[in-house]
Write a protein that holds these residues in place. Structure first.
Motif, PDB file in Angstrom:
ATOM      1  N   ASP A 117     -59.418  13.555  -4.697  1.00 59.63           N
ATOM      2  CA  ASP A 117     -60.509  13.082  -3.840  1.00 59.63           C
ATOM      3  C   ASP A 117     -61.636  14.112  -3.789  1.00 59.63           C
ATOM      4  O   ASP A 117     -62.823  13.770  -3.935  1.00 59.63           O
ATOM      5  N   GLU A 178     -57.805   0.033  -5.744  1.00 62.36           N
ATOM      6  CA  GLU A 178     -58.255  -0.111  -4.358  1.00 62.36           C
ATOM      7  C   GLU A 178     -58.722   1.230  -3.805  1.00 62.36           C
ATOM      8  O   GLU A 178     -59.685   1.306  -3.034  1.00 62.36           O
ATOM      9  N   SER A 182     -64.144   2.512  -4.100  1.00 58.75           N
ATOM     10  CA  SER A 182     -65.132   2.770  -3.055  1.00 58.75           C
ATOM     11  C   SER A 182     -66.025   3.967  -3.369  1.00 58.75           C
ATOM     12  O   SER A 182     -67.076   4.142  -2.756  1.00 58.75           O
ATOM     13  N   TYR A 183     -65.619   4.791  -4.334  1.00 57.08           N
ATOM     14  CA  TYR A 183     -66.455   5.933  -4.733  1.00 57.08           C
ATOM     15  C   TYR A 183     -67.584   5.442  -5.629  1.00 57.08           C
ATOM     16  O   TYR A 183     -67.337   4.821  -6.661  1.00 57.08           O
ATOM     17  N   GLU A 184     -68.811   5.759  -5.265  1.00 61.46           N
ATOM     18  CA  GLU A 184     -69.947   5.285  -6.055  1.00 61.46           C
ATOM     19  C   GLU A 184     -69.906   5.822  -7.473  1.00 61.46           C
ATOM     20  O   GLU A 184     -70.337   5.155  -8.417  1.00 61.46           O
ATOM     21  N   ASN A 217     -61.409  -7.297  -2.413  1.00 62.37           N
ATOM     22  CA  ASN A 217     -62.464  -6.296  -2.365  1.00 62.37           C
ATOM     23  C   ASN A 217     -63.333  -6.447  -3.607  1.00 62.37           C
ATOM     24  O   ASN A 217     -62.867  -6.247  -4.732  1.00 62.37           O
ATOM     25  N   ASP A 219     -65.642  -4.665  -4.898  1.00 64.56           N
ATOM     26  CA  ASP A 219     -65.794  -3.462  -5.721  1.00 64.56           C
ATOM     27  C   ASP A 219     -64.587  -3.260  -6.632  1.00 64.56           C
ATOM     28  O   ASP A 219     -64.719  -2.748  -7.743  1.00 64.56           O
TER      29      ASP A 219
END
Length: 478
Positions: A117, A178, A182-184, A217, A219
């Motif tokens: 992360d 999943e 969410s990380y651009e 989701n 994304d």
């Protein structure tokens, strides 16, 4: 922008998915044969193994490395991880670790994902994208120790546990998708690294893609998925070409090395380089074929400047021969792929211009910047903006003449809009110091948007768009 741009990158090899030849210091207390993550974890008690690994994760790649990568034109990194680095991070994944080789090592690896992360966020602070690569799957997808274990068994596809291992791997991939979507700056998820060419591989890919795309989701459902070709390249190029679309972006990953086989050893460095000549080399033609079959959605996920000593024995200058080899690869990948990742950024030991990107740049085997747009060889944006219609005019006349002759007459406004949209998009990428990479995916996204507005000539828009991208790039480097 992150996902669709040209990916000019390196692998961060042996940061998480360990390889003894790259980071031997981590293996000092490992269990024989001292080759894999499992050997490291098995060679010490829990506290000792945890301490050794966490120290490595915290120090192997540092701020200086990120700054150096950014300044040398690296826009993306491929980050190899094993499943244990993810599923050991949270008790909610404990069922996914049960029954695997790493079932008893959850405590050793519980801190791994927090480091992943941190790495993704650090990359984002440098405008660097991250391709998450599942380098090791439950049971092992190949015989090599870099899949996490050293027993040589391919239990993801073979044996009584294969069915269970495949189900578990797909569940892990769904959870992993999943977690990272969410990380651009996560550019995609590679389903498994270098799988053997097993008869069930294609169905495994189909099941994994379906499971990930079923996510609620959005994304996750549209996250680009990268598929290793198992060196059955044309087969999986066609698979990607026929299955990839705006809602299901797929990318094929081919690994290109020329230092392992007897044929590689007996081929001179000069001939290896000639094979990648963009105008007439047979390997270059092979890459062009993959690009055509995938719609341009192909990367070279691993490559290096390494050659066997046999390829260099008759060279007048070994350093010049290595440089010619390294540069020929770089130029071919720029021409025919949507991205490439050198193996690897760094390794322990002395200078190694074949496998260490730092050394390759220092010795001139690789360019000072992987991004040719950082040089002064290209046209300036203002000049390019004004050149759109001039570049389009002869192509539009050719398009109109051809389709008018086929009795498909009209204003062909779709073509014009497509061309101009591609030009505008290309300028947007250029403002970020890059170019479109997954061109076919970008085209399909734009075409779908055009069609949703009620236009009936989407096919002309698509044709104009692709010609616009091609014309812009050609003019960019004139």
């Amino acid at each position: 922008m992150y996902q669709l741009r040209m990916q000019r990158g390196v692998n961060l090899g042996s940061w998480f998915a360990l390889e003894a030849w790259l980071t031997g210091s981590v293996f000092k207390s490992a269990k024989n044969p001292k080759q894999s993550d499992l050997d490291v974890a098995s060679g010490m008690n829990t506290d000792e193994a945890k301490k050794v690994l966490e120290h490595h994760w915290d120090h192997f790649i540092n701020d200086g490395d990120w700054n150096w990568m950014k300044s040398h034109g690296i826009s993306a990194v491929r980050l190899p991880i094993n499943y244990v680095h993810f599923v050991a991070s949270d008790s909610k994944y404990s069922s996914l670790l049960k029954g695997t080789d790493f079932a008893s090592f959850a405590q050793v690896y519980e801190g791994a994902w927090s480091r992943v992360d941190k790495a993704i966020k650090k990359a984002a602070s440098h405008n660097i994208g991250v391709l998450i690569d599942l380098h090791g799957a439950p049971g092992g997808q190949n015989k090599d120790a870099h899949c996490g274990k050293s027993d040589g068994n391919v239990n993801l596809f073979n044996g009584l546990g294969a069915h269970s291992n495949k189900k578990t791997t797909i569940k892990i991939l769904v959870e992993l998708a999943e977690a990272v979507a969410s990380y651009e700056n996560v550019i995609g998820l590679e389903l498994i690294n270098e799988p053997v060419n097993h008869s069930s591989l294609e169905s495994f890919y189909e099941d994994a893609i379906k499971a990930i795309r079923s996510s609620k989701n959005k994304d996750v459902a549209r996250l680009p998925l990268y598929l290793g070709d198992a060196w059955h390249s044309h087969h999986y190029a066609k698979f990607v070409g026929s299955h990839s679309d705006a809602a299901n972006p797929l990318v094929m990953d081919h690994h290109l090395y020329r230092c392992f086989t007897k044929k590689d050893h007996s081929t001179s460095a000069e001939d290896h380089a000639k094979a990648l000549d963009v105008n007439n080399g047979h390997t270059a033609k092979f890459l062009k074929g993959l690009a055509d079959e995938t719609g341009g959605n192909v990367i070279i996920g691993e490559w290096s400047s390494a050659l066997n000593p046999g390829s260099l024995k008759n060279c007048a200058s070994k350093s010049e021969a290595k440089k010619a080899w390294g540069m020929s690869q770089w130029m071919a990948f720029e021409q025919f792929t949507s991205g490439y990742f050198y193996w690897t950024l760094k390794k322990e030991g002395g200078p190694d211009s074949g496998w260490c990107f730092y050394t390759a740049v220092e010795k001139g085997v690789m360019p000072q910047s992987l991004n040719p747009l950082q040089s002064s060889r290209h046209r300036n944006p203002q000049e390019l903006q004004q050149a759109c219609d001039q570049a389009m005019d002869p192509l539009f006349k050719e398009h109109s003449k051809y389709w008018d002759s086929k009795n498909v007459k009209g204003q062909h406004e779709g073509y014009v809009q497509g061309f101009r949209t591609a030009w505008k998009d290309s300028l947007s990428f250029l403002q970020q110091g890059t170019e479109p990479g997954l061109r076919q995916t970008l085209c399909k996204l734009r075409t779908a948007s055009f069609e949703s507005q009620g236009h009936k000539d989407a096919w002309e828009f698509e044709h104009g768009y692709m010609q616009g991208l091609k014309s812009f790039k050609k003019l960019l480097y004139q």
